[in-house]
Design a protein around this motif. Structure first.
Motif, PDB file in Angstrom:
ATOM      1  N   ARG A  79      -8.508   1.222  -6.049  1.00 26.79           N
ATOM      2  CA  ARG A  79      -7.601   2.126  -6.415  1.00 26.79           C
ATOM      3  C   ARG A  79      -7.745   3.406  -5.660  1.00 26.79           C
ATOM      4  N   ASN A  80      -8.978   3.643  -5.099  1.00 20.63           N
ATOM      5  CA  ASN A  80      -8.884   4.779  -3.823  1.00 20.63           C
ATOM      6  C   ASN A  80      -8.277   4.461  -2.742  1.00 20.63           C
ATOM      7  N   ILE A  81      -8.217   3.298  -2.394  1.00 16.67           N
ATOM      8  CA  ILE A  81      -7.145   2.727  -1.261  1.00 16.67           C
ATOM      9  C   ILE A  81      -5.785   3.071  -1.424  1.00 16.67           C
ATOM     10  N   ASP A  82      -5.364   2.584  -2.933  1.00 14.01           N
ATOM     11  CA  ASP A  82      -4.075   2.771  -3.302  1.00 14.01           C
ATOM     12  C   ASP A  82      -3.658   4.502  -3.445  1.00 14.01           C
ATOM     13  N   GLN A  86     -13.401   2.886   3.176  1.00 10.54           N
ATOM     14  CA  GLN A  86     -12.114   2.560   2.751  1.00 10.54           C
ATOM     15  C   GLN A  86     -10.812   2.804   3.265  1.00 10.54           C
ATOM     16  N   ALA A  87     -10.405   1.469   3.913  1.00  9.21           N
ATOM     17  CA  ALA A  87      -9.522   1.483   5.016  1.00  9.21           C
ATOM     18  C   ALA A  87      -7.959   0.815   4.421  1.00  9.21           C
ATOM     19  N   PRO A  88      -6.807   1.567   4.192  1.00  7.44           N
ATOM     20  CA  PRO A  88      -5.471   1.012   3.653  1.00  7.44           C
ATOM     21  C   PRO A  88      -4.978   0.175   4.864  1.00  7.44           C
ATOM     22  N   GLY A  89      -3.882  -0.416   4.387  1.00  7.67           N
ATOM     23  CA  GLY A  89      -3.137  -1.496   5.497  1.00  7.67           C
ATOM     24  C   GLY A  89      -2.036  -0.610   6.259  1.00  7.67           C
ATOM     25  N   MET A  90      -1.185  -1.313   6.646  1.00  5.23           N
ATOM     26  CA  MET A  90      -0.291  -1.024   7.520  1.00  5.23           C
ATOM     27  C   MET A  90       0.845   0.164   7.255  1.00  5.23           C
ATOM     28  N   ARG A  91       1.090   1.103   8.127  1.00 11.05           N
ATOM     29  CA  ARG A  91       1.751   2.489   7.811  1.00 11.05           C
ATOM     30  C   ARG A  91       3.109   2.034   7.887  1.00 11.05           C
ATOM     31  N   PRO A  92       4.066   2.171   7.057  1.00  9.17           N
ATOM     32  CA  PRO A  92       5.566   1.693   7.117  1.00  9.17           C
ATOM     33  C   PRO A  92       6.029   2.326   8.287  1.00  9.17           C
ATOM     34  N   VAL A 136      -1.789  -3.270  -2.668  1.00  7.62           N
ATOM     35  CA  VAL A 136      -3.160  -2.981  -3.338  1.00  7.62           C
ATOM     36  C   VAL A 136      -3.402  -2.631  -4.630  1.00  7.62           C
ATOM     37  N   ALA A 137      -2.619  -2.025  -5.255  1.00  7.24           N
ATOM     38  CA  ALA A 137      -2.497  -1.830  -6.626  1.00  7.24           C
ATOM     39  C   ALA A 137      -2.276  -3.037  -7.483  1.00  7.24           C
TER      40      ALA A 137
END
Length: 459
Positions: free
Chosen positions: A240-243, A268-274, A413-414
């Motif tokens: 949820r932090n990543i979200d 904590q690493a998010p995915g691809m930037r659009p 991720v959500a």
């Protein structure tokens, strides 16, 4: 077949599929040796010593070209490679390939046991049968009908559980010799899918566009983000932090005082930037490809810079958690012997990430891979829910299907956080138990903007 029998039957199908892979590899090894022997026999010295009629050469040639033998099976060496390319233009001829195709069909049958909706979908059945029978026109029509009737989201969701097997079949059975190697690699589970299985174009061409050493720039969260960010001591809280961070090119680092009064750190690493293939961020599409097929990238360099700026001391314990391309990036950090020599990477948790062919440098690192079977992204390394290989028996793997069956929703991720919170209590409890040392009071949070290159000094 009763529902109680399905898991047993599925395991049996996958076991036979794996055995067929071993048979195919043995046949291929015989083809390589026969090709090498024929090469030796065709040298001038061997020809002069040959008995009248060149009997040994004829026998080897027949073994490598007849259906009753190894098929069109030249393999390896200066003779085998070009002939194999030329024979590939005429379609599959090798006995080893036919055995692999049978293995892939069994894997698709195993997926159908877990996903009965596949067997009930006439268009999807038509697509699978056309690809398996090497009928290109019929396959193209079935795929077009699938997208037309279902729409892109439902079509992608429908093929996701067997996407890797479908791609491998396509690569092995078509007349394109340039994608044979990737089809073989996908079907045998030997290495990452580093070549486009349709055209045979290497993904290294795209990943070479991802240049830079990577850098991080501290940035402040918005008031709304501050309200949503929590201590990263549970897997749901971390996701949820990543979200909350979103996919605008940032990562989150937190320090936590654990129950034993030891300070530990959570990345904590998010995915691809659009955006397009390149958008001046290590988290762009090119960066996602590079993190999948290679072991280092500007994203991993930027993560290292962020960890250094955060002040993580040498020898400290770190948990690395990422979603999608972020999961591949943190796994690349865990593969880096230098990074693992400086810090103690205790945990790596990747949700919706293609990491099957990555291995941590420190064997003590606990790895968890969480994948939704209708999520296409984890299959981009060539292995999906239909795999018959246990590539990492020591990992904690959560491979599941939720009720939505919708891509890309199931990749968000959500959605992964919601699945763990509401649908997967056993998996959530097991992962949270592993994260017990990180359960404590939050000391500090810091967001960092990921950059391809260090920012220029102000004038």
């Amino acid at each position: 077949m009763s529902g109680a029998d399905e898991p047993k039957d599925r395991r049996r199908l996958l076991q036979v599929a794996a055995e067929l892979v071993a048979v195919a590899e043995q046949i291929e090894a015989v083809s390589v040796r026969a090709t090498a022997a024929l090469t030796r026999e065709l040298r001038p010295g061997a020809l002069l010593r040959a008995v009248p009629g060149f009997r040994p050469q004829r026998r080897l040639f027949r073994a490598l070209t007849r259906r009753a033998g190894l098929g069109i099976a030249f393999s390896g060496g200066p003779l085998g490679r070009p002939i194999a390319r030329l024979s590939g233009l005429a379609g599959p001829g090798r006995l080893a390939v036919h055995v692999l195709v049978l293995s892939l069909r069994l894997r698709i049958a195993a997926v159908e046991l877990s996903h009965p909706e596949v067997a009930r979908d006439p268009v999807l059945r038509r697509l699978i049968e056309a690809i398996s029978q090497d009928r290109d026109v019929a396959a193209a029509r079935a795929l077009r009908a699938l997208f037309k009737d279902r729409g892109a989201e439902d079509a992608l969701s429908a093929i996701a559980p067997m996407f890797g097997e479908i791609l491998a079949l396509r690569a092995l059975l078509d007349e394109n010799p340039f994608n044979d190697a990737v089809g073989w690699a996908m079907a045998t589970g030997k290495c990452v899918m580093n070549t486009d299985p349709i055209l045979g174009i290497t993904t290294r061409v795209m990943s070479s566009m991802d240049r830079g050493v990577g850098a991080a720039l501290p940035t402040e969260p918005t008031p709304e983000e501050i309200a949503r960010l929590r201590t990263g001591h549970s897997i749901v809280a971390i996701l949820r932090n990543i979200d909350a961070i979103g996919t605008d090119g940032r990562v989150l680092l937190q320090s936590v005082l654990g129950p034993d009064d030891v300070v530990r750190y959570v990345v904590q690493a998010p995915g691809m930037r659009p955006g397009g293939p390149r958008n001046d961020s290590p988290q762009d599409l090119v960066g996602a490809f590079r993190n999948t097929v290679l072991h280092a990238s500007p994203y991993t360099g930027a993560l290292k810079d962020a960890i250094d700026q955060f002040g993580v001391p040498d020898g400290a314990e770190i948990a690395l958690v990422g979603h999608s391309a972020g999961g591949s990036a943190v796994m690349n950090l865990a593969q880096d012997p230098g990074f693992c020599g400086r810090y103690r990477v205790t945990h790596v948790i990747a949700a919706g990430s293609p990491i099957d062919f990555k291995t941590p440098a420190d064997p003590r690192t606990w790895i968890s891979s969480i994948t939704n079977q209708h999520d296409l992204i984890p299959v981009l390394d060539g292995q999906g829910s239909g795999t018959c290989f246990d590539l990492h028996p020591t990992w904690y793997t959560v491979d599941y299907a939720d009720a939505t069956h919708r891509f890309p929703l199931c990749h968000s991720v959500a959605q992964y956080a919601a699945n763990l919170a509401g649908d997967l209590p056993e998996a959530r409890g097991h992962i949270d138990a592993q994260l017990t040392p990180y359960r404590g009071s939050l000391i500090r949070s810091q967001l960092y903007l990921m950059l391809d290159h260090p920012p220029k000094d102000p004038p």
